[in-house]
Design a protein around this motif. Structure first.
Motif, PDB file in Angstrom:
ATOM      1  N   LEU B 168      38.295  31.792  27.840  1.00 18.42           N
ATOM      2  CA  LEU B 168      38.170  32.588  29.053  1.00 18.42           C
ATOM      3  C   LEU B 168      37.934  34.055  28.720  1.00 18.42           C
ATOM      4  CD1 LEU B 168      40.833  30.856  31.281  1.00 18.42           C
ATOM      5  CD2 LEU B 168      38.373  30.845  31.572  1.00 18.42           C
ATOM      6  N   ALA B 172      34.927  36.405  29.911  1.00 17.24           N
ATOM      7  CA  ALA B 172      35.132  37.696  30.554  1.00 17.24           C
ATOM      8  C   ALA B 172      34.361  38.781  29.829  1.00 17.24           C
ATOM      9  CB  ALA B 172      36.616  38.038  30.588  1.00 17.24           C
ATOM     10  N   VAL B 214      35.181  42.332  37.139  1.00 18.81           N
ATOM     11  CA  VAL B 214      35.656  40.967  36.888  1.00 18.81           C
ATOM     12  C   VAL B 214      36.194  40.851  35.463  1.00 18.81           C
ATOM     13  CG1 VAL B 214      34.912  38.579  36.599  1.00 18.81           C
ATOM     14  CG2 VAL B 214      34.228  39.862  38.626  1.00 18.81           C
ATOM     15  N   PHE B 218      40.186  40.179  34.525  1.00 18.61           N
ATOM     16  CA  PHE B 218      40.631  39.083  33.672  1.00 18.61           C
ATOM     17  C   PHE B 218      41.678  39.592  32.673  1.00 18.61           C
ATOM     18  CE2 PHE B 218      40.295  37.231  29.483  1.00 18.61           C
ATOM     19  CZ  PHE B 218      40.559  35.905  29.737  1.00 18.61           C
ATOM     20  N   PHE B 225      41.631  35.414  38.350  1.00 22.87           N
ATOM     21  CA  PHE B 225      41.240  35.306  36.934  1.00 22.87           C
ATOM     22  C   PHE B 225      42.474  35.210  36.038  1.00 22.87           C
ATOM     23  CE2 PHE B 225      38.518  38.358  39.224  1.00 22.87           C
ATOM     24  CZ  PHE B 225      37.412  37.556  39.397  1.00 22.87           C
TER      25      PHE B 225
END
Lengths: 550, 491
Positions: B168, B172, B214, B218, B225
């Motif tokens: 993830l 990101a 975004v 994160f 997120f």
């Protein structure tokens, strides 16, 4: 900033220059010095007591109790000294203590000063005396039922004392809020560690309920801080705010206080908390903690938002009157003595609220006196319930009966407490209730009538409880061998009975200190009533003209 | 580069060099004490360098073409955050002493080496004047963290957490880079000061800023997120979790504070909605957990939400007359918040780490579930009350520093006229109190069935205990005298 000229100028002067009365060149006598630092001292004594207890080794608990008891006696003496030395002729805060604390950033180089500002006036002096008096009572009662983790108990009991006094002394909104929340934690542990079987449920319910209310108050507080650029209670009390923001802020404050009081229908946490709390926790809860709510209503709700208070008064007084009747019926239905006393608290605090929201001199005075009375009589009742509980470990009314024969001294004291609670003339309950009802009838006949029902209903459930517990045949064998009151219990009881009788015989001595401050508040309220009536008339006129367009 | 340029880079350069030295030292000698000593020394030197010419004035004009000025410069606010991160790393280093079990290569020097890179990364992000520095800083601290989470490689949870975090995180980073490239296309520069307000100027700018946002949300683990957070927090060794909760949050906030001026004022309601969503996800998620580290992970999500609410306030006021005041207020509120929350997290995870310590040859899992903590106060009163204190601080109950942290953020929110969002926030923090109280209840109120359970809980090592006590002192001092820090910010 629009300051209204007149009555509050003295208050501002007093707040800005607390020590102008004492020229610096004059050598301060020790009494003057004591007075100057009396209020911070009231907060430090229990804190130091807690610290000392914390630093002592916990193996041998006897010295811990001695230290804590000593601290609480010193505290009680100081509180009563404050009461005796209180200048009844001064409507404003006395012995103010002011020290800058920190600055809430507002703009470059500017900010809202948050101050460590303490003071005591006619609205708070009785509560200060009561909190001080109850300190030793709580510890003496606890000696009988706190047998484990004693060190922690003594620490939390002292912290509780400091937190509660802080609420009554604070003259800064942020400081008030901090003390308001600080007093939550000790009770959470008091109920949660030493309480009954469902203690964790009860204490979490109590904590979250109260926290939810007070966080909304925090938002209102911040809103006030930024629109008014100050968090000083005295200054805010002199501001003339528009009605709309007043109503919003008043609503948020009122919710927090209504939960604390507790007002019907926000009372559901109280019976749970009382039933599960140990005796000492119940005394502190009923004796002082609930009064933080009514005191908050007076000092902040009515004091800072008089117009909003006038607008909402019929609703609040009506709700309070409904609470009186509802609480009475609840109490009547209980079989557990402790729950009965807890529910009677809902009814009695309803009477206090009716008195306060009558918004006239008699009602507010009665409310203030009744706050003390309820603390004393309910404190005594919880103490006595604790006494029998420590001996029998049951609290159902049906478990007793006829114990007047086996424990005559206990019987006598329980009867005094019962009579005090139902307002028998000659004891403390009578003048307080009378004034509350007088104020209520002056305000609105129907509300007065409903609230007056409470006195009748109170007599019904309290006397029937006393009859069922004390008289009749002895049905349980265990009750034959009950021991009567012992020395430690006698001291605690005497501490409560003296003021119960004294207030009953000489209520004027206790009403006198409140006189001037209440007058000041009532003058402001009268003005608020006029302006609200004028605004309503204007609204009415506008509606009338709108309805008939020509 | 002149001497003063080198001095400016010292706070990030010293720990980075220290990190390399630790690896060499490990190759030369098998004594682990040397690597710890090197670690502590380089952190101390980096911290000291903050007071010795590393800090530049925020008002100083940026000279083009000079690396140390155009790309990087620690102004006072950035230096504060860097200093906090250095102290948090020091705390995590102390906590990790003797934490890992013997069969897992107790306390490998690599861990010290990687740990040192994290404050370096935070400093780089905090002082970034250019998107490239921002990105490099974030990667400099993220990559060591991926490894640190996976350090206990024999545990499934650690590997799972690290993998999720890494995948993830890479995703990101992609968002961040894509957003940056769009911004470059639109603004023909990556200098942050020249990109101010670009999000409000064109659609491409807006999309670019949104993508950057975004990527950063994160990192701060804001909803939606945040899904990596509980797994990574739980899988990591507890001292590493402490570092993730404290120093990583500092980096994310530092980055967001840098990027905020790029956002249009109209983004305020979006940010506020994200903040409340994050608080809801964190608080409600935490309420459902039975494992303590997961619960605290969700609580860290909810704290991210509170911080983002402050950013919303800053944007809401950015077009009004109080813009400068409010951005100062939000900055000081966020910094105060990070100092208090970081100290509380180091303290709380530190206490858990002390309890988790095992003797040689014992590989059992313990102090994982909430029920494992029941009745701890009977045998470990100091550790139990310390943990309670940190939890009350996280719950924002006075007189702990956590109360003022919340207070300052909500004050900024109310001041920016986001009253409805503030009310939603405070109501959600009542939910927050509910789960902190669950753990407090287990520690203090619950009856204990079997006291012997606690007998073999490892003895608290001096370094860990000292760290927890120091953290408690910070939280307490800031609770009674918030002006200690606020006055510093007001300078």
């Amino acid at each position: 900033m629009t300051l209204n000229t007149g009555i509050f100028d003295a208050a501002i002067l007093n707040a800005v220059m607390p020590n102008t009365m004492i020229p610096a060149t004059v050598a301060l006598g020790s009494a003057d010095l004591l007075k100057e630092y009396l209020l911070p001292l009231l907060l430090t004594v229990p804190a130091v007591g807690a610290l000392l207890v914390g630093l002592m080794p916990g193996r041998n608990t006897k010295p811990l109790w001695t230290i804590a008891l000593l601290a609480s006696v010193v505290e009680a003496v100081l509180c009563i000294f404050a009461f005796c030395q209180f200048d009844s002729g001064n409507p404003n805060s006395q012995w103010t203590y002011l020290k800058p604390w920190f600055t809430l950033p507002l703009a470059a180089g500017a900010g809202i000063p948050v101050k460590f500002h303490l003071g005591v006036d006619g609205l708070s002096i009785l509560m200060v005396a009561l909190s001080g008096l109850l300190g030793p009572v709580i510890l003496l009662s606890a000696r009988g039922h706190i047998h484990e983790r004693e060190k922690e108990f003594l620490i939390w009991a002292q912290v509780m004392q400091a937190g509660m006094l802080g609420v009554f002394l604070a003259l800064d909104l942020v400081l008030f809020y901090v003390f308001w929340e600080v007093s939550l934690i000790p009770l959470y542990f008091l109920i949660g560690i030493w309480g009954g079987p469902r203690r964790i449920y009860a204490t979490v319910k109590f904590f979250l309920y109260t926290l939810g209310g007070s966080l909304l108050m925090l938002v209102a507080l911040l809103y006030l801080a930024y629109t008014q650029r100050t968090v000083d209670v005295q200054t805010l009390s002199t501001r003339e705010l528009a009605l709309q923001p007043q109503l919003l802020a008043f609503g948020a404050f009122a919710l927090a206080f209504a939960i604390k009081v507790p007002m019907f229908p926000f009372h559901t946490w109280l019976p749970d908390a009382h039933v599960e709390a140990p005796t000492s926790g119940s005394i502190v809860l009923a004796g002082v903690l609930l009064k933080m709510g009514t005191y908050g209503f007076l000092r902040l709700g009515v004091g800072m938002f008089p117009e909003a208070a006038v607008t909402c008064a019929p609703w609040l007084a009506g709700l309070a009157a409904a609470g009186v009747v509802y609480g009475s019926f609840l109490a009547f239905a209980q079989n557990d003595i402790k729950k009965l006393v807890a529910c009677s608290s809902v009814a009695h605090m309803g009477t206090v609220m009716v008195g306060i929201f009558a918004l006239n001199g008699a009602g507010i005075r009665g409310g203030l006196l009744q706050m003390v009375n309820h603390g004393l009589s309910t404190g005594l009742l919880f103490l006595l319930v604790g006494v029998v509980y420590e001996r029998r470990h049951v609290r159902e009314i049906s478990e007793f009966g006829g114990i007047a024969r086996t424990v005559p001294m206990f019987t006598m004291v329980l009867l005094v407490a019962t009579f005090s609670s139902i307002g028998l003339p000659g004891l403390n309950g009578f003048p307080g209730e009378l004034l509350c009802l007088k104020g209520a009838f002056d305000f609105h006949t129907a509300i007065g009538a409903v609230a007056a029902l409470g006195t009748v209903l109170g007599a019904v459930y309290m006397l029937s409880m006393a009859r069922r517990v004390l008289y009749g045949p002895v049905t349980r064998r265990d009750n034959h061998g009950l021991t009567d009151l012992v020395g430690r219990e006698w001291i605690a009881i005497t501490l409560l009975i003296i003021p119960i009788v004294w207030i009953g015989v000489q209520p004027a001595r206790f009403l006198e200190p409140t006189e001037k401050s209440v007058d000041l508040l009532v003058t402001r309220l009268e003005r608020a009533k006029k302006s609200v009536a004028a605004a309503q008339a204007q609204d009415g006129a506008r509606v009338a003209t709108l309805e008939v367009p020509r | 580069m002149t001497t003063s340029d080198w001095m400016r880079l010292a706070p990030i350069g010293i720990p980075a060099v220290g990190s390399v030295l630790v690896i060499f030292a490990d190759a030369l000698t098998s004594k682990r004490t040397l690597s710890v000593l090197l670690g502590v020394l380089s952190l101390a030197a980096a911290f000291a360098s903050l007071f010795q010419g590393a800090v530049v004035s925020a008002a100083e004009p940026i000279a083009a073409g000079r690396f140390a000025a155009e790309l990087f410069g620690l102004d006072f606010s950035a230096a504060f955050l860097t200093g906090a991160a250095i102290l948090f790393a020091l705390g995590a280093l102390a906590l990790s002493r003797g934490y890992l079990a013997p069969e897992e290569d107790e306390f490998p020097s690599e861990m010290v080496s990687l740990l040192l890179l994290i404050p370096a990364g935070v400093g780089m992000v905090a002082g970034a004047r250019h998107f490239l520095m921002l990105f490099l800083g974030i990667e400099l601290l993220s990559i060591p963290l991926y490894i640190l989470v996976a350090m206990r490689r024999r545990r499934e949870a650690a590997v799972e957490g690290a993998l999720k975090y890494f995948l993830l995180g890479a995703f990101a980073a992609g968002f961040l880079l894509y957003g940056m490239s769009l911004l470059f296309a639109e603004g023909h520069t990556l200098r942050l000061d020249q990109l101010r307000g670009i999000g409000g100027q064109s659609t491409v700018g807006l999309v670019g800023v949104a993508l950057v946002l975004v990527g950063l949300l994160f990192k701060i683990s804001a909803a939606p997120f945040h899904f990596w957070t509980p797994d990574a927090y739980e899988g990591a060794a507890t001292p590493v979790t402490a570092l993730m909760a404290s120093a990583t949050k500092v980096a994310a906030v530092a980055a967001l504070l840098r990027v905020l001026p790029l956002l249009p004022a109209s983004s305020a309601p979006v940010l506020a909605a994200l903040a409340v969503l994050t608080m809801a996800a964190g608080n409600l998620g935490a309420l459902l957990q039975d494992r303590v580290k997961r619960m605290l992970a969700y609580s860290s999500v909810s704290h991210a939400g509170t911080l983002v609410l402050g950013f919303a306030a800053e944007r809401a006021a950015s077009s009004g007359p109080a813009a400068a005041d409010l951005s100062q207020a939000v900055w000081s509120a966020s910094s105060f918040y990070l100092a208090v929350y970081g100290a509380s997290a180091i303290g709380a995870f530190g206490v858990i780490a002390m309890l988790e310590r095992r003797t040689a040859g014992d590989s059992s899992e313990r102090f994982q579930l909430l029920s494992d903590f029941r009745g701890l106060v009977r045998r470990r009163p100091l550790l139990a009350w310390l943990l309670v204190f940190f939890l009350l601080s996280m719950g924002g109950i006075p007189p702990t520093g956590g109360f003022w942290a919340k207070y300052l953020v909500f004050a900024a929110t109310v001041r920016a006229d986001l009253i409805g969002w503030a009310i939603a926030g405070v109501l959600l923090s009542v939910v927050g109190a509910a789960y902190y109280l669950r753990l407090v209840g287990a520690l203090i109120l619950a009856p204990v069935e079997d006291e012997r359970r606690f007998d073999d809980a490892g003895t608290a090592p001096f370094a860990s205990l000292a760290t927890a006590l120091a953290a408690a002192a910070v939280v307490m001092v800031l609770g009674f005298a918030p002006s200690r820090l606020l006055d510093v910010f007001a300078l």
